[in-house]
Write a protein that holds these residues in place. Sequence first.
Motif, PDB file in Angstrom:
ATOM      1  N   LEU A 224       0.836  -1.203   0.000  1.00 21.75           N
ATOM      2  CA  LEU A 224       0.000   0.000   0.000  1.00 21.75           C
ATOM      3  C   LEU A 224       0.868   1.249   0.000  1.00 21.75           C
ATOM      4  CD1 LEU A 224      -2.825  -1.003   2.486  1.00 21.75           C
ATOM      5  CD2 LEU A 224      -2.918  -0.923   0.006  1.00 21.75           C
ATOM      6  N   PRO A 225       0.544   2.235  -0.822  1.00 20.03           N
ATOM      7  CA  PRO A 225       1.360   3.447  -0.907  1.00 20.03           C
ATOM      8  C   PRO A 225       1.568   4.174   0.424  1.00 20.03           C
ATOM      9  CG  PRO A 225      -0.152   3.358  -2.752  1.00 20.03           C
ATOM     10  CD  PRO A 225      -0.514   2.221  -1.834  1.00 20.03           C
ATOM     11  N   PRO A 226       0.583   4.250   1.352  1.00 22.44           N
ATOM     12  CA  PRO A 226       0.845   4.966   2.603  1.00 22.44           C
ATOM     13  C   PRO A 226       1.852   4.267   3.518  1.00 22.44           C
ATOM     14  CG  PRO A 226      -1.521   4.747   2.241  1.00 22.44           C
ATOM     15  CD  PRO A 226      -0.833   3.898   1.223  1.00 22.44           C
ATOM     16  N   THR A 227       1.925   2.940   3.475  1.00 20.73           N
ATOM     17  CA  THR A 227       2.793   2.220   4.416  1.00 20.73           C
ATOM     18  C   THR A 227       4.109   1.761   3.810  1.00 20.73           C
ATOM     19  OG1 THR A 227       1.629   0.175   3.884  1.00 20.73           O
ATOM     20  CG2 THR A 227       0.887   1.398   5.824  1.00 20.73           C
ATOM     21  N   ARG A 228       4.179   1.651   2.498  1.00 19.60           N
ATOM     22  CA  ARG A 228       5.386   1.112   1.867  1.00 19.60           C
ATOM     23  C   ARG A 228       6.644   1.927   2.176  1.00 19.60           C
ATOM     24  NH1 ARG A 228       6.532  -0.456  -4.350  1.00 19.60           N
ATOM     25  NH2 ARG A 228       8.313  -1.757  -3.893  1.00 19.60           N
ATOM     26  N   PRO A 229       6.617   3.276   2.132  1.00 18.34           N
ATOM     27  CA  PRO A 229       7.832   4.019   2.467  1.00 18.34           C
ATOM     28  C   PRO A 229       8.318   3.744   3.892  1.00 18.34           C
ATOM     29  CG  PRO A 229       6.262   5.462   1.388  1.00 18.34           C
ATOM     30  CD  PRO A 229       5.564   4.173   1.645  1.00 18.34           C
ATOM     31  N   TRP A 230       7.381   3.556   4.809  1.00 17.50           N
ATOM     32  CA  TRP A 230       7.786   3.269   6.192  1.00 17.50           C
ATOM     33  C   TRP A 230       8.457   1.902   6.299  1.00 17.50           C
ATOM     34  CZ3 TRP A 230       8.180   6.978   9.540  1.00 17.50           C
ATOM     35  CH2 TRP A 230       7.431   8.121   9.360  1.00 17.50           C
ATOM     36  N   VAL A 231       7.922   0.933   5.596  1.00 21.73           N
ATOM     37  CA  VAL A 231       8.536  -0.400   5.605  1.00 21.73           C
ATOM     38  C   VAL A 231       9.946  -0.324   5.020  1.00 21.73           C
ATOM     39  CG1 VAL A 231       8.376  -2.718   4.612  1.00 21.73           C
ATOM     40  CG2 VAL A 231       6.347  -1.632   5.548  1.00 21.73           C
ATOM     41  N   MET A 232      10.107   0.423   3.930  1.00 19.17           N
ATOM     42  CA  MET A 232      11.428   0.583   3.321  1.00 19.17           C
ATOM     43  C   MET A 232      12.389   1.275   4.290  1.00 19.17           C
ATOM     44  SD  MET A 232      11.133  -0.821   0.364  1.00 19.17           S
ATOM     45  CE  MET A 232      12.410  -0.209  -0.683  1.00 19.17           C
ATOM     46  N   LEU A 233      11.899   2.292   4.992  1.00 16.71           N
ATOM     47  CA  LEU A 233      12.741   3.014   5.955  1.00 16.71           C
ATOM     48  C   LEU A 233      13.182   2.096   7.093  1.00 16.71           C
ATOM     49  CD1 LEU A 233      13.880   5.805   6.795  1.00 16.71           C
ATOM     50  CD2 LEU A 233      11.775   6.102   8.102  1.00 16.71           C
ATOM     51  N   PHE A 234      12.243   1.332   7.642  1.00 20.22           N
ATOM     52  CA  PHE A 234      12.596   0.412   8.720  1.00 20.22           C
ATOM     53  C   PHE A 234      13.564  -0.667   8.236  1.00 20.22           C
ATOM     54  CE2 PHE A 234       8.344   1.588  10.693  1.00 20.22           C
ATOM     55  CZ  PHE A 234       8.927   2.482  11.582  1.00 20.22           C
TER      56      PHE A 234
END
Length: 135
Positions: free
Chosen positions: A107-117
């Motif tokens: 999902l676009p809202p959560t994917r950047p956070w997963v990548m950051l973590f």
Amino acid sequence: SQRALHAVEQRIARTDYSIRCARAQLRHLREDPSYLARLARREFGTPVPGVRTVFVYQPADRPPDPAPPPATDDNGQPARPVPPRDDLADRLERRVRQDPWLAVFVLPPTRPWVMLFSTGLLLSAWILLPADRRS
């Protein structure tokens, strides 16, 4: 026996999961208008509001374009065909329905956070790894 009991418990768990998924889909159908719109577009080809469909036709007097040469990989072997984007999207959507936790990764809202973590975890592992084992 234990094996039969385990098989029955697994079947019950799968059935329970299927029921939860069906209830979630029913809840989406009742409460989420955007879900209904996506479903109608996918299943019935209804147009997207504000988007104009343009059909492009090739003139009858123009010969068809020649077929491109077959794709090959670096070794000269025939390349595996890439499924159409719609097929990939449908398969991904089915997989996310089977395992809702996968939605976090796509999902676009959560994917950047997963990548950051993920980047943070890799960086932490690299820092904690002894210097003589890094290369």
